[in-house]
Design a protein around this motif. Structure first.
Motif, short mmCIF file in Angstrom:
data_model
loop_
_atom_site.label_atom_id
_atom_site.label_comp_id
_atom_site.label_asym_id
_atom_site.label_seq_id
_atom_site.Cartn_x
_atom_site.Cartn_y
_atom_site.Cartn_z
N GLU A 197 0.85 -1.19 0.00
CA GLU A 197 0.00 0.00 0.00
C GLU A 197 0.89 1.24 0.00
OE1 GLU A 197 -3.59 2.10 2.57
OE2 GLU A 197 -2.98 0.03 3.00
N VAL A 198 0.85 1.98 -1.08
CA VAL A 198 1.66 3.18 -1.24
C VAL A 198 0.76 4.40 -1.02
CG1 VAL A 198 3.08 4.53 -2.84
CG2 VAL A 198 3.22 2.02 -2.84
N GLY A 199 1.00 5.11 0.09
CA GLY A 199 0.17 6.25 0.45
C GLY A 199 0.57 7.52 -0.28
N ALA A 200 -0.20 8.57 -0.03
CA ALA A 200 0.03 9.85 -0.72
C ALA A 200 1.40 10.42 -0.39
CB ALA A 200 -1.07 10.84 -0.33
N GLU A 201 1.84 10.30 0.87
CA GLU A 201 3.15 10.82 1.23
C GLU A 201 4.26 10.06 0.51
OE1 GLU A 201 6.07 11.30 5.13
OE2 GLU A 201 3.96 10.80 5.42
N ALA A 202 4.12 8.74 0.42
CA ALA A 202 5.12 7.94 -0.29
C ALA A 202 5.13 8.27 -1.78
CB ALA A 202 4.85 6.45 -0.08
#
Length: 246
Positions: A197-202
């Motif tokens: 799961e790649v979040g917005a910050e990443a």
């Protein structure tokens, strides 16, 4: 997956692993996993030979003189620091700098970049594999490019990796997968896919890391804004968020 995993991403060139997997690497390092990026074609051209014409043309277009490899090594260190990965630069020169046994350049024109691995370079895959086998820990998770786009150095990297006696994963090569609208699931069943799961910050850090490759962004994407748009489009269709097990 356990938090103590050790990942080694094989990047044909200085930017490939960051381009393709930067967001995943941010999330992996955030979980406490160890990530290394090994650039395969990170060596300098032969200083005893003039640059091949195609390489000289590329240097002239980029306006960097003879210092392109030094510049790209510095860019890579900055980019990898932004996503939390450590760096190892291999000594094999990029294909544009390599010569065939008869002394002729491997790459004479842009079309040559997309040819299969030359028979005269098959031994390079063997030598790379032996070198990696002596250096990669037995429990390391190795991640290689699928070689989407068919760049000769991507093919060489995959070929060498597939002979290793190590757990092997694959990533979809960006931007080739996006440019050619190639399938991101590689046709593999779900049980052979590791999703991250790649979040917005990443995602933002991934884009920032790519922006650190200042010599490449305009050439590949036209502008930094264009790069950020293309990365997000790739991400929105699932790109850069999973790996495939061989």
């Amino acid at each position: 997956m356990e938090a103590s995993l050790h990942w080694i991403y094989l990047s044909p060139h200085f930017d490939d692993a960051v381009l393709s997997c930067g967001g995943m690497i941010v999330e992996q390092t955030r979980r406490g996993e160890r990530v290394e990026i090994w650039t395969v074609c990170g060596g300098f051209s032969d200083r005893n030979r003039p640059l091949p014409p195609f390489a000289r043309q590329m240097h002239e277009e980029l306006g960097v003189g003879a210092n392109l490899v030094s510049l790209r090594r510095a860019e890579d260190r900055t980019a990898c620091a932004l996503i939390g990965a450590s760096v190892r630069h291999g000594m094999l020169p990029d294909c544009i700098y390599r010569f065939l046994p008869d002394g002729s350049p491997l790459i004479r024109r842009s079309e040559d970049l997309w040819l299969p691995v030359h028979p005269a370079e098959m031994d390079l895959a063997v030598r790379l594999r032996r070198n990696w086998a002596s250096r990669i820990p037995r429990d390391a998770q190795v991640v290689a490019p699928l070689s989407y786009g068919n760049h000769v150095d991507h093919r060489l990297t995959r070929m060498a990796a597939e002979g290793l006696d190590r757990p092997l994963w694959y990533y979809a090569d960006f931007p080739y997968a996006q440019w050619h609208n190639l399938p991101l699931d590689a046709g593999l069943p779900e049980e052979r896919i590791l999703r991250v799961e790649v979040g917005a910050e990443a995602l933002a850090r991934w884009q920032d890391a790519i922006a650190a490759y200042t010599s490449q962004v305009e050439r590949l994407f036209g502008s930094e804004a264009g790069m950020r748009e293309q990365v997000e489009a790739f991400y929105r269709r699932g790109g850069g968020t999973f790996l495939w097990r061989r």
